[in-house]
Design a protein around this motif. Structure first.
Motif, PDB file in Angstrom:
ATOM      1  N   THR A   1       0.704  -0.709   0.013  1.00  0.00           N
ATOM      2  CA  THR A   1      -0.706   0.054  -0.029  1.00  0.00           C
ATOM      3  C   THR A   1       1.260   1.558   0.334  1.00  0.00           C
TER       4      THR A   1
ATOM      5  N   ARG B   1      -2.184  -7.350  -2.321  1.00  0.00           N
ATOM      6  CA  ARG B   1      -2.817  -6.733  -3.880  1.00  0.00           C
ATOM      7  C   ARG B   1      -3.695  -7.117  -4.043  1.00  0.00           C
ATOM      8  N   ASP B   2      -4.618  -7.417  -4.356  1.00  0.00           N
ATOM      9  CA  ASP B   2      -5.379  -7.588  -4.501  1.00  0.00           C
ATOM     10  C   ASP B   2      -6.402  -7.693  -4.037  1.00  0.00           C
TER      11      ASP B   2
ATOM     12  N   TRP C   1      -6.515  -5.334  -1.751  1.00  0.00           N
ATOM     13  CA  TRP C   1      -5.737  -3.016  -1.646  1.00  0.00           C
ATOM     14  C   TRP C   1      -6.755  -2.619  -2.288  1.00  0.00           C
ATOM     15  N   SER C   2      -6.128  -3.561  -4.077  1.00  0.00           N
ATOM     16  CA  SER C   2      -6.823  -3.266  -5.169  1.00  0.00           C
ATOM     17  C   SER C   2      -8.771  -3.022  -5.086  1.00  0.00           C
ATOM     18  N   ALA C   3      -9.283  -4.287  -4.808  1.00  0.00           N
ATOM     19  CA  ALA C   3     -10.819  -4.547  -4.699  1.00  0.00           C
ATOM     20  C   ALA C   3     -11.077  -3.142  -3.585  1.00  0.00           C
TER      21      ALA C   3
ATOM     22  N   ARG D   1      -9.864  -0.310  -2.809  1.00  0.00           N
ATOM     23  CA  ARG D   1      -9.170   1.058  -3.175  1.00  0.00           C
ATOM     24  C   ARG D   1     -10.847   1.099  -4.728  1.00  0.00           C
TER      25      ARG D   1
END
Length: 297
Positions: free
Chosen positions: A247, A290-291, A293-295, A297
């Motif tokens: 992040t 990462r997945d 965090w992307s979801a 955001r």
């Protein structure tokens, strides 16, 4: 697919649909997470009269509906046994009535408790440490008993800690870490030093286990069980460090006194690998975070 609107249920529904299965989602009253194009039927595990119509004409039931919060199960154990155990019995009764003879059941590795032998294999004795695990154990026992009548073939998947993607459960550790990283929570409360180790499996890998189970269903009168985990142990401290790297943000921590908890819980999923052909190739911590965090955001 019971629980088709849930965190894991929606992922399994999408995975099976994309693999060529004709999937029907069973929902309670909301289909917001059910993939587009998947037909749904409405029923309630606590309303047995609705279940016969729900499973009519179905070949296999993937049973993922249920309650899953450990702490909540201590304060309301009766509800957990109503939904997870009695609800499964009601579903089995409806399946028998409609001639549906196959089930894949989403269970939990928490049923093992905290065995000294690590990693954990399927031949370990059960030792459920809380009402949630005990209610899932009771559901497993009902499924196994039904399979012994010859009316049912079943695969039980004991899942370890699912992570990644749009996890709506704010009580789980990774959503809590990312909430602190995003500033939505002022701090991450941490009991002890974060050294406890757990097995995290990426939700997409976990979803594929259901397809692997469907492709290798055993003979009637048989019930088999598999561990579904990455086989890799990761500490809470490691989760926090990797989340900070992914992040690019500091994660403020509020330390609280340590609580009694198992130091290490990791799966041995070799039976699933050898018999189902299932693996968890994308269940590395950085990819999962990462997945997620992307979801978020």
């Amino acid at each position: 697919m019971t629980g088709a609107n849930g965190y894991l249920g929606a992922a399994v529904t999408e995975t099976l649909r994309d693999s060529g299965y004709e999937v029907v989602g069973l929902i309670h009253n909301n289909r917001s997470r059910v993939p587009d194009g998947v037909p749904v039927r409405s029923a309630d595990l606590l309303d047995p009269s609705s279940l016969c119509a729900a499973v009519h004409g179905i070949d296999v039931v993937c049973h993922l509906a249920g309650l899953t919060r450990v702490r909540e199960s201590f304060t309301d154990p009766e509800r957990y046994f109503d939904v997870n155990a009695a609800g499964t019995v009601a579903l089995l009764r409806a399946m028998a009535s409609e001639g549906v003879g196959a089930m894949v059941f989403a269970s939990t590795a928490a049923i093992y408790g905290a065995p000294e032998r690590q990693p954990m294999t399927e031949d370990l004795p059960d030792n459920p440490p809380h009402p949630y695990a005990a209610s899932k154990q009771a559901a497993e026992q009902a499924i196994e008993a039904e399979s012994r009548t010859g009316r049912l073939t079943a695969v039980i998947l004991r899942l370890f800690n699912i992570a990644g993607g749009p996890d709506p459960d704010s009580t789980r550790i990774l959503p809590r870490i990312l909430a602190a990283a995003a500033g939505d929570s002022p701090t991450l409360t941490l009991n002890g030093d974060g050294s406890s180790v757990r097995d995290y499996v990426y939700i997409a890998d976990a979803a594929k286990a259901f397809g692997a189970a469907l492709a290798t269903m055993p003979d009637h009168g048989t019930c088999v069980r598999y561990n579904i985990g990455s086989g890799v142990g990761t500490s809470v401290r490691q989760l926090i460090d990797v989340a900070s790297q992914v992040t690019g943000r500091d994660i403020p921590i509020e330390h609280r006194p340590a609580v009694a908890e198992p130091p290490r819980l990791v799966s041995d999923s070799s039976r699933a690998r050898n018999e189902l052909g299932w693996t968890a190739p994308t269940s590395d911590i950085e990819s999962m975070i990462r997945d997620a965090w992307s979801a978020r955001r």
